[in-house]
Design a protein around this motif. Sequence first.
Motif, PDB file in Angstrom:
ATOM      1  N   LYS A  42       0.828  -1.214   0.000  1.00  0.00           N
ATOM      2  CA  LYS A  42       0.000   0.000   0.000  1.00  0.00           C
ATOM      3  C   LYS A  42       0.865   1.269   0.000  1.00  0.00           C
ATOM      4  O   LYS A  42       0.675   2.164  -0.817  1.00  0.00           O
ATOM      5  N   SER A  43       1.812   1.327   0.946  1.00  0.00           N
ATOM      6  CA  SER A  43       2.653   2.530   1.042  1.00  0.00           C
ATOM      7  C   SER A  43       3.527   2.683  -0.195  1.00  0.00           C
ATOM      8  O   SER A  43       3.705   3.794  -0.701  1.00  0.00           O
ATOM      9  N   THR A  44       4.044   1.587  -0.687  1.00  0.00           N
ATOM     10  CA  THR A  44       4.904   1.645  -1.870  1.00  0.00           C
ATOM     11  C   THR A  44       4.118   2.204  -3.059  1.00  0.00           C
ATOM     12  O   THR A  44       4.627   3.031  -3.812  1.00  0.00           O
ATOM     13  N   PHE A  95       2.345  11.322   6.108  1.00  0.00           N
ATOM     14  CA  PHE A  95       3.005  10.022   6.226  1.00  0.00           C
ATOM     15  C   PHE A  95       2.578   9.335   7.516  1.00  0.00           C
ATOM     16  O   PHE A  95       2.115   9.970   8.454  1.00  0.00           O
ATOM     17  N   GLN A  96       2.814   8.019   7.510  1.00  0.00           N
ATOM     18  CA  GLN A  96       2.591   7.213   8.706  1.00  0.00           C
ATOM     19  C   GLN A  96       3.413   7.797   9.864  1.00  0.00           C
ATOM     20  O   GLN A  96       2.942   7.913  10.978  1.00  0.00           O
ATOM     21  N   ARG A  97       4.680   8.133   9.578  1.00  0.00           N
ATOM     22  CA  ARG A  97       5.495   8.891  10.536  1.00  0.00           C
ATOM     23  C   ARG A  97       5.499  10.322  10.038  1.00  0.00           C
ATOM     24  O   ARG A  97       5.697  10.564   8.867  1.00  0.00           O
ATOM     25  N   LEU A 172      -2.738  10.216   1.842  1.00  0.00           N
ATOM     26  CA  LEU A 172      -2.687   9.992   3.291  1.00  0.00           C
ATOM     27  C   LEU A 172      -2.299   8.548   3.561  1.00  0.00           C
ATOM     28  O   LEU A 172      -2.990   7.624   3.137  1.00  0.00           O
ATOM     29  N   ASP A 173      -1.196   8.368   4.272  1.00  0.00           N
ATOM     30  CA  ASP A 173      -0.735   7.013   4.584  1.00  0.00           C
ATOM     31  C   ASP A 173      -0.973   6.720   6.061  1.00  0.00           C
ATOM     32  O   ASP A 173      -0.224   7.186   6.910  1.00  0.00           O
ATOM     33  N   GLU A 174      -2.025   5.997   6.355  1.00  0.00           N
ATOM     34  CA  GLU A 174      -2.420   5.665   7.727  1.00  0.00           C
ATOM     35  C   GLU A 174      -2.334   6.894   8.641  1.00  0.00           C
ATOM     36  O   GLU A 174      -1.660   6.873   9.667  1.00  0.00           O
ATOM     37  N   PRO A 175      -3.027   7.972   8.251  1.00  0.00           N
ATOM     38  CA  PRO A 175      -2.835   9.238   8.961  1.00  0.00           C
ATOM     39  C   PRO A 175      -3.382   9.223  10.382  1.00  0.00           C
ATOM     40  O   PRO A 175      -3.014  10.059  11.184  1.00  0.00           O
TER      41      PRO A 175
HETATM   42 MG    MG Z   1       2.359   1.099   4.898  1.00  0.00          MG
END
Ligand code: MG
Length: 320
Positions: A42-44, A95-97, A172-175
Motif C-alpha cells: 500500500k505505502s509503496t 506520512f505514517q510517521r 494519506l498514509d495511515e494518517p
Molecule cells: Mg504502509
Amino acid sequence: MSIIKTENICKSFGSVDVLKNVSLTVEPGEVVVIIGPSGAGKSTYLRSLNHLEKPTSGKIWIDDKLIEDRVNGHNQVKLPHKERAAILLEMGMVFQRFNLFPHKTALQNVMLAPMNVKGVPEKEAKEKAVKLLNQVGLGDKLDSYPAKLSGGQQQRVAIARAIVSEPRLLLLDEPLSNLDAKLRVDMRAELKRLHHETGTTIIYVTHDQVEALTMSTRIALYRKGELVQVAPPLELYDNPVNLYTADFIGNPSINFVKGTAQVEAGGMRVDSPLGQLGFERGDMTEAAPQSGSVDVTIGVRPEQLSISRQADDAHWVEGH
Ligand code: MG
Ligand code: ADP
C-alpha cells in the motif's frame, strides 16, 4: 478526465516483487481508500504517485498527462524538473510517521507550507494555520515544538500542514493510526468535512476497514502486491470477487461452509451442513457452470442471520 491513472505498476526490491501490475484510475473528487494487510504494498504504491518511489515498470498519468513510463526502472518520459515540481506542488501528503520540522513550532510547521510553497502572504498563512490547528484541537499548542507534543498531537499537526494549502490531491498514509479512538473518529469527520467543502481528491491508505467503509467512495483491496478488487464499499461487501475479499470486508467476519452444488438449467441446489439451499439461475453469475456437480463454498455474514425459536419459513438451519 482522471486525476491519477496508473497502469501495470510493478515494483521489485531485489528479487522481491512488492507491486504486481497495479492498474487503478482515480477520478477528481473521489476518496479512494487503499486497504490490505501489512506488507501488501500500500505505502509503496502511494509513494510511487508522488515520486518518492520509482516503480520498476508501469505508467503514471496525472490529469491525463503521461508523466512516467518506466521500463527496467528508467522513466522513458522526459519531464523538465520545473514541470515535475509544479505537479508535485498540487499534492499534499501525510506520512505514517509525521516528518515535522523539529525546530519549528506547531504553528510554524503549518503556516510555512502555504508561504513557501504557494507564496501565500504571512498574515493570511498564519490565519489559516491558526484556524486549522484550532479545528484539530491544538489551539493551545501553537507555540509547542514537536518534541513536546504527543504522537497523536504531532499527527494532527501533520494533517493540518497537509491540508492548509488545499492541495488538489491529498495522499494519506495511515494518517490516524497514532490517534486514540475518540480522536480518530473526530479526525475522520474533519477529513470528511474537508473533502465535502473543498472537493479535494483523496487517496487514503489504511488497514482499518471501518475507516475504509466510512471514508471512501471506492475501496481498493490489496493482497501481496496485487490489487484484488476495487469497488464502492457496499459492492465490495455484497459482491466480493473472491473469498479473500469476502473474508477481509465485514466485522465480525463472514462464515464459510463447504458444500456441493447440483447445477441445472433453472438454478442450483446446494447440500452442506446448513441443509439444502436453492439458488435461481438469475442469482448466479455468467461464470457459473451450466450443469453438473461442483464443490462450492457458502459465505454467510453473521449480520444476515436472525435467531428464532420457530422454524417459520423455508430458510432455517437448526442450531444450538
Ligand atoms: Mg504502509
Ligand atoms: P504496506 O504499506 O502495505 O504495509 P509496504 O508498501 O510498506 O506495505 O511494503 C511492501 C513490501 O515491500 C514489504 O514486504 C516491505 O518489507 C517491502 N519494502 C518496502 N520498502 C522497501 C525497501 N526500501 N527495501 C526493501 N523492501 C522494501
